[in-house]
Design a protein around this motif. Structure first.
Motif, PDB file in Angstrom:
ATOM      1  N   TRP A 121       0.826  -1.213   0.000  1.00  0.00           N
ATOM      2  CA  TRP A 121       0.000   0.000   0.000  1.00  0.00           C
ATOM      3  C   TRP A 121       0.861   1.265   0.000  1.00  0.00           C
ATOM      4  O   TRP A 121       0.485   2.260  -0.618  1.00  0.00           O
ATOM      5  N   VAL A 122       1.997   1.225   0.710  1.00  0.00           N
ATOM      6  CA  VAL A 122       2.900   2.384   0.696  1.00  0.00           C
ATOM      7  C   VAL A 122       3.430   2.626  -0.709  1.00  0.00           C
ATOM      8  O   VAL A 122       3.452   3.767  -1.206  1.00  0.00           O
ATOM      9  N   VAL A 123       3.860   1.553  -1.389  1.00  0.00           N
ATOM     10  CA  VAL A 123       4.346   1.682  -2.760  1.00  0.00           C
ATOM     11  C   VAL A 123       3.233   2.183  -3.673  1.00  0.00           C
ATOM     12  O   VAL A 123       3.458   3.048  -4.539  1.00  0.00           O
ATOM     13  N   THR A 124       2.027   1.664  -3.485  1.00  0.00           N
ATOM     14  CA  THR A 124       0.884   2.095  -4.301  1.00  0.00           C
ATOM     15  C   THR A 124       0.629   3.589  -4.141  1.00  0.00           C
ATOM     16  O   THR A 124       0.398   4.307  -5.126  1.00  0.00           O
ATOM     17  N   ILE A 125       0.674   4.055  -2.905  1.00  0.00           N
ATOM     18  CA  ILE A 125       0.405   5.472  -2.653  1.00  0.00           C
ATOM     19  C   ILE A 125       1.551   6.355  -3.145  1.00  0.00           C
ATOM     20  O   ILE A 125       1.328   7.378  -3.806  1.00  0.00           O
ATOM     21  N   VAL A 126       2.794   5.935  -2.858  1.00  0.00           N
ATOM     22  CA  VAL A 126       3.949   6.781  -3.185  1.00  0.00           C
ATOM     23  C   VAL A 126       4.166   6.873  -4.692  1.00  0.00           C
ATOM     24  O   VAL A 126       4.278   7.974  -5.249  1.00  0.00           O
ATOM     25  N   VAL A 127       4.225   5.732  -5.381  1.00  0.00           N
ATOM     26  CA  VAL A 127       4.541   5.780  -6.812  1.00  0.00           C
ATOM     27  C   VAL A 127       3.288   5.797  -7.685  1.00  0.00           C
ATOM     28  O   VAL A 127       3.243   6.484  -8.712  1.00  0.00           O
ATOM     29  N   GLY A 128       2.243   5.061  -7.272  1.00  0.00           N
ATOM     30  CA  GLY A 128       1.041   4.986  -8.089  1.00  0.00           C
ATOM     31  C   GLY A 128       0.214   6.255  -8.050  1.00  0.00           C
ATOM     32  O   GLY A 128      -0.068   6.871  -9.089  1.00  0.00           O
ATOM     33  N   VAL A 129      -0.171   6.661  -6.845  1.00  0.00           N
ATOM     34  CA  VAL A 129      -0.996   7.859  -6.698  1.00  0.00           C
ATOM     35  C   VAL A 129      -0.236   9.094  -7.172  1.00  0.00           C
ATOM     36  O   VAL A 129      -0.815   9.979  -7.828  1.00  0.00           O
ATOM     37  N   THR A 130       1.063   9.167  -6.856  1.00  0.00           N
ATOM     38  CA  THR A 130       1.864  10.308  -7.305  1.00  0.00           C
ATOM     39  C   THR A 130       1.888  10.388  -8.825  1.00  0.00           C
ATOM     40  O   THR A 130       1.756  11.479  -9.410  1.00  0.00           O
ATOM     41  N   ASN A 131       2.045   9.243  -9.493  1.00  0.00           N
ATOM     42  CA  ASN A 131       2.044   9.218 -10.954  1.00  0.00           C
ATOM     43  C   ASN A 131       0.704   9.707 -11.510  1.00  0.00           C
ATOM     44  O   ASN A 131       0.666  10.507 -12.461  1.00  0.00           O
ATOM     45  N   LEU A 132      -0.397   9.282 -10.905  1.00  0.00           N
ATOM     46  CA  LEU A 132      -1.718   9.723 -11.358  1.00  0.00           C
ATOM     47  C   LEU A 132      -1.911  11.226 -11.131  1.00  0.00           C
ATOM     48  O   LEU A 132      -2.496  11.918 -11.977  1.00  0.00           O
ATOM     49  N   LEU A 133      -1.421  11.748 -10.014  1.00  0.00           N
ATOM     50  CA  LEU A 133      -1.539  13.168  -9.739  1.00  0.00           C
ATOM     51  C   LEU A 133      -0.738  13.993 -10.740  1.00  0.00           C
ATOM     52  O   LEU A 133      -1.185  15.057 -11.199  1.00  0.00           O
ATOM     53  N   VAL A 134       0.441  13.503 -11.083  1.00  0.00           N
ATOM     54  CA  VAL A 134       1.253  14.213 -12.079  1.00  0.00           C
ATOM     55  C   VAL A 134       0.541  14.223 -13.434  1.00  0.00           C
ATOM     56  O   VAL A 134       0.498  15.266 -14.113  1.00  0.00           O
ATOM     57  N   LEU A 135      -0.073  13.107 -13.807  1.00  0.00           N
ATOM     58  CA  LEU A 135      -0.815  13.048 -15.073  1.00  0.00           C
ATOM     59  C   LEU A 135      -2.016  13.991 -15.050  1.00  0.00           C
ATOM     60  O   LEU A 135      -2.378  14.574 -16.082  1.00  0.00           O
ATOM     61  N   ALA A 136      -2.623  14.143 -13.881  1.00  0.00           N
ATOM     62  CA  ALA A 136      -3.842  14.954 -13.775  1.00  0.00           C
ATOM     63  C   ALA A 136      -3.531  16.445 -13.835  1.00  0.00           C
ATOM     64  O   ALA A 136      -4.339  17.230 -14.356  1.00  0.00           O
ATOM     65  N   PHE A 137      -2.376  16.872 -13.302  1.00  0.00           N
ATOM     66  CA  PHE A 137      -2.120  18.294 -13.149  1.00  0.00           C
ATOM     67  C   PHE A 137      -1.035  18.841 -14.065  1.00  0.00           C
ATOM     68  O   PHE A 137      -0.820  20.061 -14.119  1.00  0.00           O
ATOM     69  N   VAL A 138      -0.319  17.963 -14.771  1.00  0.00           N
ATOM     70  CA  VAL A 138       0.761  18.442 -15.644  1.00  0.00           C
ATOM     71  C   VAL A 138       0.288  18.415 -17.092  1.00  0.00           C
ATOM     72  O   VAL A 138      -0.297  17.427 -17.528  1.00  0.00           O
TER      73      VAL A 138
END
Length: 287
Positions: free
Chosen positions: A270-287
């Protein structure tokens, strides 16, 4: 339609052959890493054929039905994937297959199998969020869940989904049931729990379980392949090479780490999912 039918038939026929061969290579490399000669590469096929010839000794017939459903829905998930349909549908079908496998272990009333089933349920909860993010990531980058459209895109998806790719590689250790996360069952007889979920499974039913795992492994490597396709032959070649490297990495990890507690597997996934997965999705959403 003809392409879809051909892809499904090819997967149903070739996936267990390739998956069984990779399992044999796994055993051979593992033996070499441990200073042993190891069995022949085709030993997994010999084992399955021997299991088919054995007498069925089962706790109850409903367990055989659940294992059959596990095999069928795993094959269905792969058929949907290689037919070029929705990634979400593939993940849901694969999850349903896992549920049937868990129910089969619970139905045996064996303490070893039930403990393995409880751990398998925890592993499903640990890995599924990352699998869903794979589908969401492809949708955000390409605008579709359909595999057929993803593989036709001219740009390689990896640069946009590097975080999700790393997260997927991490949870592969859980999905392949390898150390340090071979908590529910192990493909090595010397491990504890006496094979965990498959403790009370034998004969043809155990053969179906092994074949289902071969189907599942090829499907999971197909997920890795998607990150590298770009509509060219060299993109496909890179995808195949990375799939083989990822599988070798899992073998190396399997032989380098001892089994960890379920709490570490659950929290780390879950830590890996949040750190790399969610971060990647946030970058796609806002960049």
């Amino acid at each position: 339609m003809l392409y879809m039918i051909f892809s499904i038939v090819a997967y149903l026929v070739l996936a267990p052959l390739v998956g069984g061969f990779l399992a044999g290579v796994d055993r051979k490399i593992t033996a070499r890493m441990q200073g042993r000669v190891g069995p022949p590469v085709f030993q997994p096929f010999y084992d399955v054929l021997k299991l088919i010839e054995k007498e069925d000794i089962t706790v109850n017939r409903v367990q055989d039905f659940y294992i059959l459903c596990f095999l069928v829905f795993t094959a269905v998930a792969g058929g949907i994937f290689f037919a070029g349909e929705s990634l979400l549908l593939v993940i849901f079908a694969l999850t349903l297959a896992s549920v049937f496998f868990i129910i089969a272990a619970f139905s045996s009333n064996s303490p070893y199998a039930q403990l393995g089933a409880e751990r398998e349920l925890l592993q499903v909860m640990a890995a599924e969020p990352m699998e869903l993010m794979v589908a969401i990531g492809f949708y955000m980058v390409i605008g579709t869940f359909d595999v057929s459209q993803i593989i036709q895109v001219g740009a390689m998806p990896l640069p946009y989904l590097i975080g999700i790719f790393l997260g997927l590689v991490y949870i592969l250790t859980i999905k392949f049931r390898k150390s340090p996360f071979d908590l529910s069952m192990s493909h090595h007889a010397h491990q504890e729990l006496v094979k965990g979920m498959t403790t009370e499974i034998s004969g043809k039913t155990l053969a179906m379980t092994e074949v289902a795992h071969w189907y599942e492994n090829i499907l999971l490597l197909g997920f890795i392949f998607l990150f590298f396709v770009n509509g060219t032959w060299w993109g496909a070649l890179i995808g195949v090479v990375v799939c083989l490297l990822a599988y070798f990495l899992e073998i190396l990890i399997d032989n380098s780490f001892a089994r960890m507690k379920w709490q570490i597997a659950f929290k780390s996934a879950w830590v890996v999912t949040i750190v790399v997965g969610v971060t990647n999705l946030l970058v796609l959403a806002f960049v």
